[in-house]
Design an enzyme around this catalytic site. Structure first.
Site, mmCIF file in Angstrom:
data_model
loop_
_atom_site.group_PDB
_atom_site.id
_atom_site.type_symbol
_atom_site.label_atom_id
_atom_site.label_comp_id
_atom_site.label_asym_id
_atom_site.label_seq_id
_atom_site.Cartn_x
_atom_site.Cartn_y
_atom_site.Cartn_z
ATOM 1 N N ASN A 1 -41.193 -146.866 2.472
ATOM 2 C CA ASN A 1 -40.486 -146.016 1.516
ATOM 3 C C ASN A 1 -41.406 -145.079 0.729
ATOM 4 O O ASN A 1 -40.968 -144.024 0.274
ATOM 5 C CB ASN A 1 -39.708 -146.932 0.553
ATOM 6 C CG ASN A 1 -39.198 -146.197 -0.642
ATOM 7 O OD1 ASN A 1 -38.256 -145.406 -0.536
ATOM 8 N ND2 ASN A 1 -39.821 -146.423 -1.795
ATOM 9 N N THR B 1 -35.752 -139.986 -9.983
ATOM 10 C CA THR B 1 -36.967 -140.810 -9.924
ATOM 11 C C THR B 1 -38.161 -139.992 -10.414
ATOM 12 O O THR B 1 -38.006 -138.876 -10.908
ATOM 13 C CB THR B 1 -37.255 -141.237 -8.464
ATOM 14 O OG1 THR B 1 -37.596 -140.043 -7.724
ATOM 15 C CG2 THR B 1 -36.052 -141.904 -7.806
ATOM 16 N N ASP C 1 -47.748 -150.600 -3.717
ATOM 17 C CA ASP C 1 -47.794 -149.220 -4.216
ATOM 18 C C ASP C 1 -49.261 -148.829 -4.364
ATOM 19 O O ASP C 1 -50.147 -149.687 -4.393
ATOM 20 C CB ASP C 1 -47.093 -149.106 -5.579
ATOM 21 C CG ASP C 1 -46.595 -147.695 -5.873
ATOM 22 O OD1 ASP C 1 -45.387 -147.447 -5.710
ATOM 23 O OD2 ASP C 1 -47.425 -146.834 -6.261
ATOM 24 N N TYR D 1 -42.366 -130.493 2.933
ATOM 25 C CA TYR D 1 -41.744 -131.808 2.708
ATOM 26 C C TYR D 1 -40.741 -132.110 3.815
ATOM 27 O O TYR D 1 -40.766 -133.178 4.422
ATOM 28 C CB TYR D 1 -41.061 -131.804 1.335
ATOM 29 C CG TYR D 1 -40.332 -133.079 0.973
ATOM 30 C CD1 TYR D 1 -41.036 -134.209 0.551
ATOM 31 C CD2 TYR D 1 -38.945 -133.159 1.026
ATOM 32 C CE1 TYR D 1 -40.369 -135.373 0.199
ATOM 33 C CE2 TYR D 1 -38.269 -134.324 0.672
ATOM 34 C CZ TYR D 1 -38.988 -135.422 0.263
ATOM 35 O OH TYR D 1 -38.317 -136.586 -0.086
ATOM 36 N N LYS E 1 -40.272 -135.118 6.700
ATOM 37 C CA LYS E 1 -39.103 -136.001 6.752
ATOM 38 C C LYS E 1 -38.347 -135.852 8.078
ATOM 39 O O LYS E 1 -37.751 -136.805 8.559
ATOM 40 C CB LYS E 1 -38.197 -135.748 5.540
ATOM 41 C CG LYS E 1 -38.878 -136.096 4.198
ATOM 42 C CD LYS E 1 -39.366 -137.558 4.148
ATOM 43 C CE LYS E 1 -39.830 -137.979 2.768
ATOM 44 N NZ LYS E 1 -40.195 -139.399 2.682
HETATM 45 P P1 NAD Z 1 -41.055 -142.168 -6.964
HETATM 46 O O1 NAD Z 1 -42.196 -141.227 -7.186
HETATM 47 O O2 NAD Z 1 -40.306 -142.658 -8.130
HETATM 48 O O3 NAD Z 1 -41.556 -143.398 -6.080
HETATM 49 C C1 NAD Z 1 -42.482 -143.225 -5.026
HETATM 50 C C2 NAD Z 1 -43.557 -144.295 -5.119
HETATM 51 O O4 NAD Z 1 -44.452 -144.098 -4.011
HETATM 52 C C3 NAD Z 1 -44.391 -144.183 -6.403
HETATM 53 O O5 NAD Z 1 -44.427 -145.424 -7.070
HETATM 54 C C4 NAD Z 1 -45.768 -143.776 -5.908
HETATM 55 O O6 NAD Z 1 -46.822 -144.333 -6.657
HETATM 56 C C5 NAD Z 1 -45.762 -144.326 -4.490
HETATM 57 N N1 NAD Z 1 -46.750 -143.666 -3.650
HETATM 58 C C6 NAD Z 1 -47.088 -142.356 -3.634
HETATM 59 N N2 NAD Z 1 -48.115 -142.162 -2.777
HETATM 60 C C7 NAD Z 1 -48.413 -143.369 -2.243
HETATM 61 C C8 NAD Z 1 -49.383 -143.822 -1.314
HETATM 62 N N3 NAD Z 1 -50.271 -142.982 -0.762
HETATM 63 N N4 NAD Z 1 -49.391 -145.139 -0.972
HETATM 64 C C9 NAD Z 1 -48.503 -145.989 -1.536
HETATM 65 N N5 NAD Z 1 -47.612 -145.642 -2.466
HETATM 66 C C10 NAD Z 1 -47.550 -144.336 -2.800
HETATM 67 O O7 NAD Z 1 -40.078 -141.380 -5.956
HETATM 68 P P2 NAD Z 1 -38.813 -141.877 -5.105
HETATM 69 O O8 NAD Z 1 -37.847 -140.780 -5.187
HETATM 70 O O9 NAD Z 1 -38.398 -143.256 -5.435
HETATM 71 O O10 NAD Z 1 -39.451 -141.820 -3.639
HETATM 72 C C11 NAD Z 1 -39.261 -142.838 -2.677
HETATM 73 C C12 NAD Z 1 -39.007 -142.200 -1.338
HETATM 74 O O11 NAD Z 1 -37.730 -141.545 -1.368
HETATM 75 C C13 NAD Z 1 -40.010 -141.129 -0.925
HETATM 76 O O12 NAD Z 1 -40.336 -141.293 0.439
HETATM 77 C C14 NAD Z 1 -39.259 -139.833 -1.138
HETATM 78 O O13 NAD Z 1 -39.730 -138.802 -0.309
HETATM 79 C C15 NAD Z 1 -37.860 -140.276 -0.785
HETATM 80 N N6 NAD Z 1 -36.767 -139.418 -1.282
HETATM 81 C C16 NAD Z 1 -36.587 -139.224 -2.618
HETATM 82 C C17 NAD Z 1 -35.566 -138.393 -3.049
HETATM 83 C C18 NAD Z 1 -35.325 -138.106 -4.513
HETATM 84 O O14 NAD Z 1 -34.523 -137.190 -4.823
HETATM 85 N N7 NAD Z 1 -35.945 -138.819 -5.426
HETATM 86 C C19 NAD Z 1 -34.706 -137.787 -2.122
HETATM 87 C C20 NAD Z 1 -34.920 -138.017 -0.772
HETATM 88 C C21 NAD Z 1 -35.959 -138.839 -0.363
#
Ligand code: NAD
Length: 282
Positions: A91, A195, A38, A160, A164
């Protein structure tokens, strides 16, 4: 129960929080060696420590996935720590909701592009070739979003969704390109998950540093209200790994929007067929 992935090695990016943290934990509990990664140093160390303290095979390494050199170092770290990489879960990602595209600032465009798209490019370049070369069954798993299959009509998700859609396109192309190899590809397209996705404090210094995005405050509230727990998504991913699914969806809330989009494309195809029948070679 013994399964193929037992004692195999996984890299999980974005593992300090949300989907990444829950999935890293589940993979470790399933017996995998997990490299948690991370950009957030302290939360990452804490998340990894919790699992290490239980005796799970976990290592951690800070990596900004928008930086190709750091992604290369992450792959090498995983190999040096646990050996061959069998599962690469790309991810890490950031939100960019609540703002019309023509009103967005260029540094925000750059941030969302580099973290959400270039991260996957960097893993394709620096980690995937090593997974192909070792010759053992492996999985290259990318996190897109349900926003990679349609543009949410209410949440101003243009930038966004654009990133994606790119992740879905790269995954579809990779699936095709890797058919003759032992590396399978899958793409996770979650709906709302509760999240920290609305957090904008992780913008790398290189891309302008921590920022505020009050435009996406509604996202924090919405995913907390309607989102499924990250642990549910982790279980869903495990099931999809076992069933060799390509598109991994977590709910069907966007069904009508996706069907409407497909119907419009089919209608456009019909119009094109009709037009070409009367205008080509006539
Ligand atoms: P989250 O913010 O809880 O987790 C994302 C993690 O990515 C965080 O710990 C953050 O520090 C890390 N991160 C951010 N920028 C970074 C970088 N430059 N290098 C390395 N790490 C980095 O959010 P989440 O929802 O668990 O997101 C995970 C994935 O799921 C993302 O790709 C997000 O787009 C996708 N997603 C989330 C949702 C939702 O509703 N939460 C829906 C669809 C897709």
């Amino acid at each position: 129960m013994k399964h193929y992935w037992n004692k195999k090695t996984a890299i999980v990016t974005g593992a300090a929080s949300g989907i990444g943290a829950a999935t890293a934990e589940l993979l470790a509990r399933k017996g995998m060696n997990v490299v948690m990664s991370d950009i957030q140093t302290k939360p990452l160390a804490e998340a990894a420590s919790r699992l290490k303290d239980e005796g799970l095979n976990v290592a951690h390494k800070v990596c900004d996935v928008s930086d190709p050199d750091m992604v290369e170092a992450l792959g090498l770290f995983a190999e040096n720590t646990f050996g061959r990489v069998h599962l690469c879960f790309n991810n890490a990602g950031v939100a960019m909701h609540g703002e019309k595209m023509h009103e967005m600032k260029l540094p925000d465009w750059r941030w969302v592009n580099e973290v959400n798209i270039q991260s996957v490019v960097h893993a394709i370049h620096h980690i995937l070739p090593r997974m192909i070369r070792h010759g053992e069954r492996a999985l290259f798993l990318n996190t897109a979003s349900i926003g990679g299959l349609q543009v949410n009509p209410n949440w101003l998700t243009g930038a966004y969704s654009m990133t994606k859609f790119a992740v879905v396109a790269m995954s579809e192309a990779l699936e095709n390109e890797l058919k003759s190899t032992q590396v399978r590809v899958a793409v996770l397209c979650p709906g709302a998950v509760a999240t920290n996705l609305s957090n904008a404090s992780t913008r790398p210094d290189r891309l302008g540093g921590a920022t505020e995005r009050p435009q996406q405050d509604f996202l924090r509230e919405a995913i907390a209200r309607v989102g499924v727990p990250p642990a549910y998504v982790a279980q869903r991913i495990w099931r999809a790994i076992e069933d060799a699914e390509f598109y991994i969806l977590t709910d069907a809330a966007a069904k009508v929007t996706i069907e409407t989009r497909h119907r419009r494309i089919e209608e456009a195809l019909s119009r094109a067929a009709e037009y070409s029948a009367t205008h080509i070679n006539n």
